[in-house]
Motif scaffolding. Structure first.
Motif, mmCIF file in Angstrom:
data_model
loop_
_atom_site.group_PDB
_atom_site.id
_atom_site.type_symbol
_atom_site.label_atom_id
_atom_site.label_comp_id
_atom_site.label_asym_id
_atom_site.label_seq_id
_atom_site.Cartn_x
_atom_site.Cartn_y
_atom_site.Cartn_z
ATOM 1 N N GLU A 129 0.782 -1.203 0.024
ATOM 2 C CA GLU A 129 -0.146 0.262 0.031
ATOM 3 C C GLU A 129 0.809 1.295 0.029
ATOM 4 N N ALA A 130 1.948 1.164 0.641
ATOM 5 C CA ALA A 130 2.828 2.297 0.722
ATOM 6 C C ALA A 130 3.572 2.731 -0.554
ATOM 7 N N ALA A 131 3.836 1.535 -1.139
ATOM 8 C CA ALA A 131 4.382 1.767 -2.735
ATOM 9 C C ALA A 131 3.539 2.086 -3.516
ATOM 10 N N GLY A 132 2.261 1.777 -3.314
ATOM 11 C CA GLY A 132 0.936 2.265 -4.249
ATOM 12 C C GLY A 132 0.740 3.659 -4.183
ATOM 13 N N LEU A 133 0.767 4.183 -2.859
ATOM 14 C CA LEU A 133 0.483 5.479 -2.652
ATOM 15 C C LEU A 133 1.475 6.403 -3.123
ATOM 16 N N ALA A 134 2.704 5.975 -3.189
ATOM 17 C CA ALA A 134 3.921 6.635 -3.738
ATOM 18 C C ALA A 134 3.576 6.882 -4.962
ATOM 19 N N TRP A 135 3.266 5.757 -6.029
ATOM 20 C CA TRP A 135 3.048 5.504 -7.167
ATOM 21 C C TRP A 135 1.930 6.410 -7.792
ATOM 22 N N LEU A 136 0.825 6.486 -7.239
ATOM 23 C CA LEU A 136 -0.256 7.219 -7.294
ATOM 24 C C LEU A 136 0.149 8.793 -7.075
ATOM 25 N N ALA A 137 0.871 9.011 -6.199
ATOM 26 C CA ALA A 137 1.179 10.491 -5.814
ATOM 27 C C ALA A 137 2.097 11.075 -6.826
ATOM 28 N N GLU A 138 2.849 10.151 -7.364
ATOM 29 C CA GLU A 138 3.963 10.596 -8.353
ATOM 30 C C GLU A 138 3.463 11.127 -9.586
ATOM 31 N N SER A 139 2.282 10.719 -10.163
ATOM 32 C CA SER A 139 1.607 11.313 -11.113
ATOM 33 C C SER A 139 1.106 12.500 -11.088
ATOM 34 N N GLY A 140 0.980 13.036 -9.983
ATOM 35 C CA GLY A 140 0.600 14.528 -9.625
ATOM 36 C C GLY A 140 -0.799 15.003 -10.131
#
Length: 281
Positions: free
Chosen positions: A51-62
């Motif tokens: 979940e932490a990795a997923g949140l970071a990946w979604l956040a990266e999209s801006g």
């Protein structure tokens, strides 16, 4: 603290700050006030790293906002608390545009794992693999329908046979080819967080590379406030291929089978009905 001691110990270890109050939100989620005055949410889950990795990946999209990750270990995830607010048509339309942009930010393959994710992911309390394929139809049949169907002990033989037909006909049912989208992956209405800042935030992702119609089908599955406005914003930003409404049951089959695995006969009829509707394409 009693039973809350594990929460305070984990949050202190992960954040380096002492908790001063703990409020239970569910049996596995707590709101915690830290010594510096910040509010965080602590979640006990086997999927903390994913979940932490997923949140970071979604956040990266801006694109659509997600809570910042304060830290995690193998069992605990600590994220920033986002003050809840009211659902509104304006926020819904903005969310639709943001979701379209999130999907368009893409993934390297169907099944692609967020950078830094462990070998396997989770969708709710069910395991979810990150096996990748360049083609959506076979990937969906082999890695999103078949594994959950094999574990769906609540389904009888004739019910499983209907769903197996979907896998056999997946190429003709899938619709036009699309590139892999960056999915939230568990986009039911409970993971659409209407915030006090007037925006929609995404929480509790099962992020991976997939077909964008799957996220939209999940929004339809259990209902979402102002869904018409969400779709209005989405389609204004990124039109969908012809026939997408008819393919909603096909894309709902994956989350419904997850629910059959977790909750048994409660969702069996709904899963079989979705399969039959998908076959009517």
């Amino acid at each position: 603290m009693g039973s809350r001691q594990p929460v305070t110990d984990a949050v202190a270890e992960i954040t380096g700050l002492e908790p001063v109050s703990v409020h239970g939100l569910s049996t596995s989620v707590w709101e915690v006030e830290l010594a510096d005055g910040d509010l965080v949410v602590a979640k006990l889950t086997d999927g903390a790293a994913a979940e932490a990795a997923g949140l970071a990946w979604l956040a990266e999209s801006g694109t659509v906002p997600v809570p910042g990750v304060r830290g995690h270990d193998d069992r605990w995830l600590v994220i920033e608390q986002v003050e809840p607010g009211d659902a509104s048509p304006a926020a819904a339309e903005q969310f639709g545009r943001g979701l379209a942009a999130l999907h368009a930010s893409g993934a390297d393959a169907f099944g692609f794992a967020p950078p830094g994710a462990p070998d396997s992911g989770w969708i709710g309390l069910a395991a979810m693999d990150y096996a990748s394929e360049p083609s959506w139809p076979r990937w969906y049949a082999e890695h999103r329908i078949a594994p959950y169907l094999s574990r769906a002990t609540a389904l009888n033989g004739s019910e499983k046979a209907v769903i197996e037909q979907v896998c056999e006909r997946i190429e003709e049912l899938a619709g036009p080819e699309e590139p892999p989208a960056r999915l939230h992956g568990d986009l039911w209405s409970g993971n659409v967080h209407w915030a006090a800042d007037g925006r929609v935030w995404l929480i509790d992702p099962a992020a991976h590379g997939g077909h964008r119609e799957t996220d939209l089908a999940m929004l339809h599955l259990f209902g979402c406030p102002h869904l018409d406005q969400v779709l209005l914003g989405y389609l204004a930003k990124s039109p969908l291929a012809d026939g997408w409404q008819r393919r909603i049951p096909l894309h709902q089959l994956f989350p419904l089978l997850v629910h059959v695995e977790l909750f048994g006969r409660t969702y069996a009829h709904q899963a079989v009905t979705a399969a039959r509707r998908a076959l009517e394409l």
